[in-house]
Design a protein around this motif. Structure first.
Motif: not given
Length: 209
Positions: A30-54
Protein backbone atom coordinates in the motif's frame (compact mmCIF):
# COMPACT_ATOMS: atom_id res chain seq x y z
CA UNK A 1 -1.52 -39.27 32.02
CA UNK A 2 -0.86 -35.59 31.16
CA UNK A 3 -1.37 -34.48 27.54
CA UNK A 4 1.30 -32.11 26.20
CA UNK A 5 -0.04 -28.84 24.66
CA UNK A 6 3.20 -27.51 23.18
CA UNK A 7 2.42 -28.38 19.53
CA UNK A 8 -0.86 -26.43 19.72
CA UNK A 9 0.96 -23.43 21.14
CA UNK A 10 3.56 -23.61 18.39
CA UNK A 11 0.84 -23.81 15.76
CA UNK A 12 -0.91 -20.78 17.20
CA UNK A 13 2.35 -18.82 17.27
CA UNK A 14 3.05 -19.81 13.66
CA UNK A 15 -0.38 -18.53 12.63
CA UNK A 16 0.26 -15.16 14.30
CA UNK A 17 3.68 -14.87 12.64
CA UNK A 18 2.19 -15.61 9.21
CA UNK A 19 -0.60 -13.07 9.80
CA UNK A 20 1.95 -10.45 10.89
CA UNK A 21 4.07 -11.08 7.79
CA UNK A 22 0.98 -10.74 5.58
CA UNK A 23 0.09 -7.44 7.24
CA UNK A 24 3.63 -6.15 6.71
CA UNK A 25 3.56 -7.17 3.05
CA UNK A 26 0.15 -5.53 2.53
CA UNK A 27 1.25 -2.36 4.31
CA UNK A 28 4.43 -2.25 2.26
CA UNK A 29 2.46 -2.74 -0.95
CA UNK A 30 0.00 0.00 0.00
CA UNK A 31 2.83 2.40 0.83
CA UNK A 32 4.62 1.60 -2.43
CA UNK A 33 1.40 2.17 -4.41
CA UNK A 34 0.81 5.48 -2.62
CA UNK A 35 4.40 6.64 -3.16
CA UNK A 36 4.38 5.99 -6.88
CA UNK A 37 0.79 7.17 -7.39
CA UNK A 38 0.82 10.16 -5.05
CA UNK A 39 -0.03 12.70 -7.80
CA UNK A 40 -2.98 10.53 -8.87
CA UNK A 41 -4.14 10.25 -5.23
CA UNK A 42 -3.98 14.02 -4.78
CA UNK A 43 -5.86 14.56 -8.05
CA UNK A 44 -8.71 12.32 -6.90
CA UNK A 45 -8.68 13.94 -3.46
CA UNK A 46 -8.84 17.46 -4.93
CA UNK A 47 -11.62 16.52 -7.31
CA UNK A 48 -13.64 14.80 -4.57
CA UNK A 49 -13.41 17.57 -1.95
CA UNK A 50 -12.61 20.84 -3.78
CA UNK A 51 -14.50 20.65 -7.06
CA UNK A 52 -17.28 23.23 -6.53
CA UNK A 53 -19.20 22.53 -9.74
CA UNK A 54 -22.17 20.39 -10.69
CA UNK A 55 -23.27 19.59 -14.27
CA UNK A 56 -24.94 22.66 -15.75
CA UNK A 57 -23.23 25.17 -13.42
CA UNK A 58 -21.82 28.35 -14.91
CA UNK A 59 -18.05 28.82 -14.81
CA UNK A 60 -16.30 32.18 -14.60
CA UNK A 61 -12.64 32.96 -15.19
CA UNK A 62 -10.64 34.07 -12.17
CA UNK A 63 -10.23 37.76 -11.39
CA UNK A 64 -6.56 37.97 -12.25
CA UNK A 65 -7.48 37.67 -15.94
CA UNK A 66 -10.18 40.35 -16.09
CA UNK A 67 -10.28 42.51 -12.95
CA UNK A 68 -9.24 46.12 -13.57
CA UNK A 69 -7.02 46.16 -10.48
CA UNK A 70 -5.33 42.77 -10.66
CA UNK A 71 -5.28 42.13 -14.42
CA UNK A 72 -3.16 45.06 -15.61
CA UNK A 73 -0.27 42.77 -16.53
CA UNK A 74 -2.55 40.33 -18.34
CA UNK A 75 -4.06 42.54 -20.98
CA UNK A 76 -5.12 40.56 -24.02
CA UNK A 77 -4.43 37.31 -22.17
CA UNK A 78 -6.20 34.41 -23.86
CA UNK A 79 -7.34 31.46 -21.77
CA UNK A 80 -6.18 28.32 -23.56
CA UNK A 81 -8.52 25.39 -24.00
CA UNK A 82 -7.31 21.81 -23.75
CA UNK A 83 -8.14 18.66 -25.65
CA UNK A 84 -7.13 15.05 -25.15
CA UNK A 85 -4.71 13.41 -27.57
CA UNK A 86 -4.52 9.63 -27.80
CA UNK A 87 -2.02 7.26 -29.42
CA UNK A 88 -2.81 6.26 -32.99
CA UNK A 89 -4.29 2.81 -33.49
CA UNK A 90 -3.00 0.21 -35.92
CA UNK A 91 -5.51 1.02 -38.66
CA UNK A 92 -4.57 4.72 -38.56
CA UNK A 93 -0.88 3.85 -38.87
CA UNK A 94 -1.63 1.60 -41.86
CA UNK A 95 -3.27 4.55 -43.63
CA UNK A 96 -0.22 6.80 -43.19
CA UNK A 97 1.74 7.70 -46.33
CA UNK A 98 5.05 6.26 -45.08
CA UNK A 99 7.10 3.18 -45.81
CA UNK A 100 6.25 -0.21 -44.37
CA UNK A 101 9.45 -0.08 -42.28
CA UNK A 102 8.37 3.23 -40.77
CA UNK A 103 4.91 1.83 -40.01
CA UNK A 104 6.48 -1.09 -38.15
CA UNK A 105 8.60 1.30 -36.08
CA UNK A 106 5.62 3.55 -35.32
CA UNK A 107 3.48 0.59 -34.21
CA UNK A 108 6.30 -0.69 -32.02
CA UNK A 109 6.51 2.69 -30.31
CA UNK A 110 2.74 2.96 -29.65
CA UNK A 111 2.86 0.74 -26.55
CA UNK A 112 4.93 3.35 -24.69
CA UNK A 113 2.56 6.23 -25.45
CA UNK A 114 -0.23 7.49 -23.17
CA UNK A 115 -3.21 9.73 -23.72
CA UNK A 116 -2.75 13.23 -22.29
CA UNK A 117 -4.04 16.81 -22.39
CA UNK A 118 -2.55 19.53 -24.61
CA UNK A 119 -3.43 23.11 -25.49
CA UNK A 120 -5.32 22.70 -28.74
CA UNK A 121 -5.13 26.11 -30.44
CA UNK A 122 -8.60 27.30 -29.34
CA UNK A 123 -8.86 29.84 -26.54
CA UNK A 124 -11.22 32.22 -24.76
CA UNK A 125 -10.49 35.91 -25.28
CA UNK A 126 -10.47 37.72 -21.96
CA UNK A 127 -10.66 41.01 -23.87
CA UNK A 128 -14.08 39.90 -25.12
CA UNK A 129 -15.15 38.99 -21.59
CA UNK A 130 -14.09 42.43 -20.39
CA UNK A 131 -15.89 44.09 -23.29
CA UNK A 132 -19.17 42.44 -22.26
CA UNK A 133 -18.50 42.97 -18.52
CA UNK A 134 -18.92 39.31 -17.64
CA UNK A 135 -16.35 36.65 -16.76
CA UNK A 136 -18.76 33.89 -17.78
CA UNK A 137 -16.79 31.42 -19.90
CA UNK A 138 -19.17 28.47 -20.30
CA UNK A 139 -21.06 25.71 -18.53
CA UNK A 140 -19.56 22.81 -16.65
CA UNK A 141 -20.39 19.23 -17.59
CA UNK A 142 -17.86 16.98 -15.87
CA UNK A 143 -14.36 16.67 -14.45
CA UNK A 144 -11.59 14.50 -15.78
CA UNK A 145 -8.34 13.34 -14.23
CA UNK A 146 -5.85 13.14 -17.06
CA UNK A 147 -2.16 13.01 -17.80
CA UNK A 148 -0.14 16.13 -18.52
CA UNK A 149 3.16 15.54 -20.29
CA UNK A 150 6.42 17.18 -19.27
CA UNK A 151 9.49 16.47 -21.34
CA UNK A 152 9.77 13.34 -23.43
CA UNK A 153 8.21 10.67 -21.24
CA UNK A 154 7.34 12.31 -17.93
CA UNK A 155 3.67 12.54 -16.97
CA UNK A 156 1.78 13.84 -13.98
CA UNK A 157 -1.92 13.72 -13.17
CA UNK A 158 -4.06 16.84 -13.31
CA UNK A 159 -7.73 17.71 -12.86
CA UNK A 160 -9.56 19.32 -15.78
CA UNK A 161 -13.10 20.65 -16.13
CA UNK A 162 -15.06 19.96 -19.30
CA UNK A 163 -16.57 23.19 -20.61
CA UNK A 164 -19.06 24.23 -23.28
CA UNK A 165 -17.46 27.62 -24.05
CA UNK A 166 -19.46 30.65 -25.08
CA UNK A 167 -19.03 31.25 -28.79
CA UNK A 168 -18.73 35.04 -28.65
CA UNK A 169 -15.45 34.82 -26.74
CA UNK A 170 -14.05 31.76 -28.52
CA UNK A 171 -11.05 32.52 -30.73
CA UNK A 172 -8.72 30.44 -32.88
CA UNK A 173 -5.04 30.84 -32.18
CA UNK A 174 -2.33 28.98 -34.04
CA UNK A 175 -3.70 25.50 -34.72
CA UNK A 176 -1.86 22.86 -32.73
CA UNK A 177 -1.26 19.62 -34.58
CA UNK A 178 -1.30 16.47 -32.46
CA UNK A 179 2.21 15.26 -31.61
CA UNK A 180 3.74 12.60 -33.82
CA UNK A 181 2.04 9.26 -33.23
CA UNK A 182 -1.07 10.86 -31.73
CA UNK A 183 -4.53 12.00 -32.81
CA UNK A 184 -7.13 14.20 -31.14
CA UNK A 185 -9.79 12.26 -29.29
CA UNK A 186 -12.81 13.77 -31.01
CA UNK A 187 -15.26 12.11 -28.63
CA UNK A 188 -14.15 14.42 -25.82
CA UNK A 189 -15.01 18.14 -25.37
CA UNK A 190 -12.88 21.15 -24.55
CA UNK A 191 -11.34 21.34 -21.09
CA UNK A 192 -10.08 24.08 -18.77
CA UNK A 193 -7.51 23.89 -16.02
CA UNK A 194 -9.09 23.92 -12.56
CA UNK A 195 -7.09 26.96 -11.45
CA UNK A 196 -8.59 29.11 -14.19
CA UNK A 197 -12.24 29.18 -13.14
CA UNK A 198 -14.56 29.85 -10.21
CA UNK A 199 -18.30 29.93 -9.45
CA UNK A 200 -18.83 33.69 -9.07
CA UNK A 201 -18.68 36.46 -11.64
CA UNK A 202 -16.14 39.26 -11.27
CA UNK A 203 -17.23 42.68 -10.04
CA UNK A 204 -14.94 44.89 -12.09
CA UNK A 205 -13.26 44.62 -15.48
CA UNK A 206 -10.27 46.23 -17.13
CA UNK A 207 -10.85 48.63 -20.00
CA UNK A 208 -10.35 47.23 -23.48
CA UNK A 209 -8.76 49.61 -25.94
Amino acid sequence: MTIQQKPAKKSKLKTWVIALICLIVLAGGAFTWYWFNKPLFYAYYYNAFYNPFKPGDKMYVNEWMVDKNSAKDYSRYNLSLYRMVRPLNGDEVDQMNVSMADKILIKKDLSSKKSYMIECGWAVSTDTLCKYKSAFVGTYSESKIANVKIGDNNYFNGVFFAVHPIRKALIRENFTEPPSGYAYDDTLPFYLGVRSVKRQDSKSFREVK
